[in-house]
Write a protein that holds these residues in place. Structure first.
Motif, PDB file in Angstrom:
ATOM      1  N   ASP A 158      16.738  47.176  59.918  1.00 62.93           N
ATOM      2  CA  ASP A 158      15.577  46.213  59.664  1.00 62.93           C
ATOM      3  C   ASP A 158      15.361  45.143  60.493  1.00 62.93           C
ATOM      4  OD1 ASP A 158      14.469  47.185  56.698  1.00 62.93           O
ATOM      5  OD2 ASP A 158      16.493  46.006  55.808  1.00 62.93           O
ATOM      6  N   TRP A 205      17.582  43.841  52.431  1.00 61.69           N
ATOM      7  CA  TRP A 205      17.612  44.355  53.555  1.00 61.69           C
ATOM      8  C   TRP A 205      18.748  44.593  53.803  1.00 61.69           C
ATOM      9  CZ3 TRP A 205      15.725  39.600  52.388  1.00 61.69           C
ATOM     10  CH2 TRP A 205      16.906  38.914  51.435  1.00 61.69           C
ATOM     11  N   ILE A 224      17.680  38.594  60.281  1.00 67.22           N
ATOM     12  CA  ILE A 224      16.491  40.352  60.607  1.00 67.22           C
ATOM     13  C   ILE A 224      15.935  39.687  62.100  1.00 67.22           C
ATOM     14  CG2 ILE A 224      14.763  40.998  59.310  1.00 67.22           C
ATOM     15  CD1 ILE A 224      15.356  40.064  56.734  1.00 67.22           C
ATOM     16  N   ASN A 237       7.440  48.842  56.682  1.00 64.96           N
ATOM     17  CA  ASN A 237       7.310  47.761  55.667  1.00 64.96           C
ATOM     18  C   ASN A 237       6.351  46.619  55.538  1.00 64.96           C
ATOM     19  OD1 ASN A 237       9.673  49.068  53.746  1.00 64.96           O
ATOM     20  ND2 ASN A 237      10.987  48.252  55.272  1.00 64.96           N
TER      21      ASN A 237
END
Length: 546
Positions: free
Chosen positions: A24, A20, A394, A100
């Motif tokens: 992201d 990542w 994230i 994703n």
């Protein structure tokens, strides 16, 4: 019995490799959170994301999209099918080609209406030995429960009455992983999901997987061993696949699911939502800062998943030990005044304690403990997400936070389930009209969050594993420093979490005079490092040298 496909060349995973970066961003949604009268919901969802979010969101977590009997999908009837009301595997694969895709592996339990459980009652295979049983007289007082319903459910079978273990509800019967056949079933399921394009596997309720009536039956060593095994299976099929553990438990126990970078790649930062909510309604970041200083940096190959709202609600167990019982009760009471509901759990003593706040995040930030409605709701809401975007980890946005969706009392009344209050279903026409209204709240929320996402995605210092240090510039300012791995970019993130204007001398931040410092959000430049920054209520600045 069909055999698993083993013909694919195995690519070895890279130890401690980050899968990542700062670009992201994940959105969390049900398959039917956005609906249209003339197409399947998964197609509508895909079309909406491609039209409105393609440049900012690159990951989508579609909550359980399988046939189900209760709990809005988490009581799975058939793991190998897509709910016909949502679409089919072609729709799932189409989304996976563009984003994703994260899917739930609902691994702790399945529906009491599943084929496996029907076979359990009929004493047939597969299923007759797939579920956890216990004698009705067994002492289960040590078992940790997230619900107040009885743990055991009496079931009539062809072999007589049996009592099955139901951690969450009597429609969700716990699977028996002492039986290797159950693991083999899930290995096949994982293979199917990988073939459909799933890249991220969310292990739902994984902390409760292994049962031992003489223990708490949560976070047992065997459960951690199962996570390690699942990771080995998944990453040796696809070295870029990611495991995320969903463990809504106290912070220290949650951190254990990183293992030694050999269990979860990513863990939910479950303590963040209640602590940040508490800070914003109190105007005091001390608990938030204390917690952040205690959090170990995620080593390469692991990361935190930061979120503020979800389909469930704001869990309170992760705040235990970080907020006092009185502070948790006060926060829960305020959320009830803002129209929210409280879900409860039973303690060993028989006492019930708040387990989860059920409320739309926009309504949760309506006011403060001092003032129920101060006109600063939107600024508090944007401040909360600005903080989330800057933190190590994230970011994940619940789809309704992207629009500033309010409490859905009609859906709550229809289902009588507290969690339904934050599970609104938008008609796509009404949603797009709301996002086009130049004077509307939904459009302003959407555009401001899109702006912040775009800024974040361009900063190396916001890589999920970039250095982070907590700063101390007063209890009303939540501040921290991020630095890129090559030390080329530094960002000083200052967020006024109070309803009072705050001032911060630039000298207190220790900016290097030779660098060109500017605020990434407003564009303001800081040439005189002896000046003072003035932050309006809930204003944020990201002071960067690049």
């Amino acid at each position: 019995m069909s055999t698993m496909r083993l013909d694919r060349a195995v690519e070895q995973p890279t130890p401690h490799g980050n899968l990542w970066d700062q670009a992201d961003i994940i959105a969390i949604t049900y398959g039917d959170s956005i609906r249209s009268a003339d197409e399947k919901p998964l197609q509508t969802l895909h079309r909406f994301f491609n039209r409105h979010l393609r440049g900012s969101i690159n990951g989508i977590h579609i909550l359980p999209f399988f046939p189900w009997s209760s709990d809005d999908g988490f009581s799975v009837i058939d793991y190998t099918s897509v709910n016909e009301g949502l679409g089919d595997w072609r729709d799932i694969k189409a989304i996976a080609r563009d984003y994703n895709l994260m899917a739930d592996l609902v691994i702790n339990h399945c529906s009491a209406r599943s084929r496996w459980f029907e076979n359990f009652k009929a004493r047939l295979d597969p299923g007759q030995d797939y579920f956890v049983e216990a004698d009705a007289g067994t002492d289960l007082s040590r078992v940790v429960r997230p619900r107040t319903s009885p743990l055991l459910k009496a079931v009539e079978t062809l072999a007589g009455q049996r009592h099955v273990w139901c951690t969450f509800s009597h429609d969700q019967v716990d699977l028996n992983f002492r039986n290797p056949a159950v693991l083999i079933e899930f290995a096949r399921i994982i293979r199917q999901y990988l073939d459909a394009g799933v890249k991220l596997f969310r292990l739902d309720a994984i902390a409760f997987l292994w049962k031992d009536p003489t223990t708490s039956s949560i976070n047992l060593p065997e459960t951690h061993e199962m996570v390690r095994l699942l990771r080995t299976l998944i990453e040796h099929c696809d070295k870029n696949a990611i495991i995320i553990t969903e463990t809504n438990i106290p912070n220290r126990e949650n951190l254990a699911y990183f293992g030694n970078a050999n269990e979860a790649h990513v863990i939910y930062n479950f303590s963040l939502p209640p602590l940040l909510l508490h800070a914003l309604v109190c105007g005091d970041a001390r608990h938030l800062k204390t917690w952040m200083m205690s959090m170990p940096p995620a080593q390469n190959g692991t990361a935190y998943l930061n979120f503020l709202a979800s389909h469930d609600g704001i869990g309170l167990r992760p705040a235990e030990g970080l907020l006092s019982t009185e502070e948790i009760d006060r926060l829960a009471g305020l959320m009830q005044r803002f129209g929210g509901r409280i879900s409860w759990r039973a303690l060993e003593s028989g006492e019930n304690r708040p387990y989860e706040i059920n409320i739309a995040l926009f309504d949760a930030l309506k006011g403060t403990l001092a003032c129920a409605d101060d006109g600063l709701q939107l600024e508090r809401f944007i401040c909360a997400h600005t903080i989330m975007l800057a933190l190590e980890g994230i970011p994940a946005f619940y789809i309704h936070s992207l629009f500033g969706t309010r409490n859905d009392y009609q859906r709550l009344e229809h289902t009588s389930q507290n969690r339904s209050i934050n599970r609104h279903q938008w008609d796509i026409g009404r949603l797009e009209a709301a996002l086009s209204d130049p004077d509307g709240q939904h459009r302003e929320v959407f555009e401001r969050l899109q702006t912040m996402i775009t800024i974040r995605r361009g900063q190396a210092a916001f890589h999920p594993n970039a250095t982070q240090f907590t700063m101390h510039v007063g209890s009303a300012i939540f501040a921290f420093w991020r630095q890129s791995s090559n030390r080329g970019q530094s960002i000083f993130c200052l967020h006024n979490i109070s309803d009072v204007t705050q001032t911060v001398p630039l000298a207190d931040i220790n900016l290097i005079e030779l660098d060109d410092w500017h605020d990434l959000i407003s564009g303001e430049r800081y040439s005189n490092l002896q000046d003072t920054i003035t932050l309006r209520p809930y204003q944020c600045v990201w002071i960067s040298n690049r």
